[in-house]
Design an enzyme around this catalytic site. Structure first.
Site, mmCIF file in Angstrom:
data_model
loop_
_atom_site.group_PDB
_atom_site.id
_atom_site.type_symbol
_atom_site.label_atom_id
_atom_site.label_comp_id
_atom_site.label_asym_id
_atom_site.label_seq_id
_atom_site.Cartn_x
_atom_site.Cartn_y
_atom_site.Cartn_z
ATOM 1 N N HIS A 1 34.382 37.867 46.671
ATOM 2 C CA HIS A 1 34.578 39.100 45.921
ATOM 3 C C HIS A 1 33.435 40.088 46.095
ATOM 4 O O HIS A 1 33.640 41.302 46.048
ATOM 5 C CB HIS A 1 34.825 38.767 44.443
ATOM 6 C CG HIS A 1 36.122 38.062 44.243
ATOM 7 N ND1 HIS A 1 36.220 36.691 44.153
ATOM 8 C CD2 HIS A 1 37.391 38.526 44.196
ATOM 9 C CE1 HIS A 1 37.489 36.362 44.039
ATOM 10 N NE2 HIS A 1 38.211 37.444 44.052
ATOM 11 N N CYS B 1 48.344 42.636 49.370
ATOM 12 C CA CYS B 1 47.130 43.234 48.808
ATOM 13 C C CYS B 1 45.874 42.430 49.129
ATOM 14 O O CYS B 1 44.789 42.758 48.661
ATOM 15 C CB CYS B 1 47.258 43.401 47.294
ATOM 16 S SG CYS B 1 47.393 41.850 46.387
#
Length: 571
Positions: A194, A517
């Site tokens: 992330h 996505c």
């Protein structure tokens, strides 16, 4: 000149001054009894620490503007902290407990601060709950001072730095995004971690997998970072610096040439239209998405709101994230995007995304990626999901909202979520609060289980979004944040591609809109494969939209299908 090789994570080239971020020191509070003759010495240490923290807070307070709205919230926090440190009643309670129980002063301070904070939380009042968090915050700072622990303040990183660290939190990366950072060089983190995803969103060149890089480079040294070739060059000579300056100029010219695609639709050479959406983690990123020509927001990672909030202050105590705070964030994004679709994912906490919040329990799990995370966590603690859904539906009247649930593995999970959706709708209607009744509610396909039953899930979902990062991780059984196995992480695995193909087929047969996505949606090699598989909606880092448009304009659908078929038939 020294050269260190790592793993390419976020493209781009940067030249800057090395800034080494130290590894965090975890606070450990000792607990033991003391003798009576040690009381005065311990109490003096406590009062000295209180004085030092009060002085530090006062200096921060003086540095903040008295008129700026941006500084107003921090001023209020610091003023509250100072009042708490000067509270004679609380000090007296601490002193009495200290003399009576004869525990060491560090344990005494922690025990009394947590005890008082717990009482305020149990009062059931939001204002008092906030004050409970303030007590934990400020006396945590006192304890750090007493234990000679000085947490690193990420806000102290100067502009123009190439940051070298073992790892960074997502919260740190969000804060750094607001600075002019030349690059990130990290020992830990995978290409789909992330932190790396955020770095790509913000256009920060990043290299990971650099073993003990923070111990090999000194602060102040000149560093070149090459995100594409995964190189870190330390103390380069003048010729090398000039060579890379030329490379930076070339990259800039490339960006200029792509500007012509900002206002163009995404179309293949033979006229097939694509929809290119943006992945964002904060409301501010919606402005970037709009400027980069996004057709909408395909993924708003709401967990980063929690991370940004806890990281924005100079303390590490748990914070709450209220319905009103969430509503304002969602409303802001919807208003920025106007009539363009905005898909907001409900909280995807747990696993590799640890959130410091009083709303969430601190759970120790042997294997957190397989544990209580994402929709599982939300359904285990439904008040968290209910609060978020109320905020989302309240915001729905301000734009074109779509709501999405993460890590779905069964039809029953979707039904449970939809039951809560109905409860929220009924409550808002009874309270005469306006909301968009027909807001689409979809799910993420990011496990093999979801892909395999995608035909069944299509009956209870308004749309699908393929989360290829977790789909790859779970299908291959590889922790994408683990540097020891991240090299095995392969989104082009035949197993992963077949699960994607199966989901595409289910979506088409049941007339369900489908987007991708995950990071596959923004990489040039995988965009061609996905397009050839029939996917027409891709959501990616905003900075990648123009280059993806340019890529698609060079191919026909037949050519893309041939590329895709080669991968699907690769035995």
């Amino acid at each position: 000149m020294e050269v260190f090789l790592g793993i390419p994570a976020a493209d781009g080239t940067g030249i800057g001054t090395a800034f080494v971020i130290p590894d965090p020191v975890k606070r450990a509070i000792p607990q033991h009894h003391i003798n009576i003759d040690q009381i005065n010495r311990g109490w003096s240490r406590f009062e000295a620490a209180v004085q030092t923290v009060t002085l530090s807070l006062s200096e921060h307070l003086d540095s903040l503007s008295k008129t700026s709205d941006r500084d107003k919230a921090q001023r209020e926090v610091f003023e509250t902290y100072i009042l708490m440190l000067e509270d004679p009643v609380f000090k007296q309670e601490v002193h009495e407990f200290y003399e009576k129980e004869l525990f060491n002063i560090e344990y005494t301070v922690q025990f009394k601060a947590e005890e008082y904070a717990a009482k305020l939380r149990q009062a059931g009042n939001y204002y008092l709950s906030e004050r409970a968090q303030d007590i934990t915050d400020v006396f945590g700072r006192v304890l750090d001072e007493m234990l000679d622990i000085h947490p690193f303040d990420i806000n102290s990183v100067p502009d123009g730095s190439v940051i070298l660290a073992t790892s960074l939190s997502s919260a740190d990366t969000i804060i750094l995004s607001k600075r002019k950072i030349a690059g990130l060089a990290l020992s830990e983190g995978g290409v789909s971690s992330h932190v790396v995803i955020l770095a790509r969103n913000y256009g920060i060149p990043t290299v990971v997998g650099l073993e003990e890089i923070s111990k090999k480079v000194r602060n102040g040294e000149t560093v070149i970072i090459d995100g594409k070739d995964a190189e870190i060059l330390v103390s380069p000579d003048r010729n090398t610096i000039e060579e890379y300056k030329a490379k930076i100029r070339e990259e800039y010219q490339r960006k200029l040439s792509l500007r012509s695609f900002l206002t163009k639709p995404a179309v293949t050479k033979d006229g097939t239209r694509f929809k290119l959406l943006a992945n964002i983690g904060t409301p501010e990123e919606a402005e970037i998405a709009l400027a980069e020509g996004a057709d909408g927001i395909g993924l708003f990672r709401t967990e980063f709101l929690y991370m940004a909030q806890s990281g924005a202050s100079l303390n590490a105590a748990a914070r709450s994230f209220s319905e009103q705070t969430q509503f304002e964030a969602y409303k802001s994004v919807l208003q920025i995007m106007g009539d363009k679709p905005v898909t907001i994912r409900t909280l995807d906490a747990g696993g590799d995304k640890l959130i410091n919040s009083v709303d969430l329990p601190a759970i120790e799990e042997k294997n957190p990626l397989m544990g209580l995370r994402a929709v599982r966590l939300s359904l285990e603690y439904p008040n968290i999901l209910k609060t978020q859904l109320r905020a989302l539906y309240r915001a729905s009247v301000y734009g074109n909202l779509e709501i999405m649930f993460p890590l779905i593995t069964s039809v029953d999970q979707v039904k449970e979520c939809l039951e809560l959706v109905n409860v929220v709708k009924q409550e808002l209607a009874a309270e005469k609060i306006p909301f968009q009744e027909d807001t689409p509610v979809g799910i993420m396909i990011e496990t093999a289980a979801a892909a395999l039953i995608s035909d069944c899930l299509s009956k209870v979902s308004d749309f699908f979004s393929l989360g290829t990062n977790d789909l790859t991780q779970y299908t291959l059984g590889i922790d994408r944040e683990n540097p020891h196995v991240s090299g095995l992480y392969n989104e082009f695995s035949l197993a992963v591609l077949r699960l994607i193909e199966m989901t595409v087929r289910s979506a088409n047969e049941n007339n369900i809109p489908l987007a991708v996505c995950g990071e596959m949606a923004g990489r040039q090699d995988s965009v061609m494969v996905l397009a050839g598989m029939g996917i027409r909606t891709l959501s990616m880092s905003p900075k990648l939209i123009s280059s993806t448009k340019e890529l698609l304009s060079r191919f026909t659908i037949a050519e893309l299908e041939a590329i895709s078929a080669k991968h699907l038939n690769n035995l």
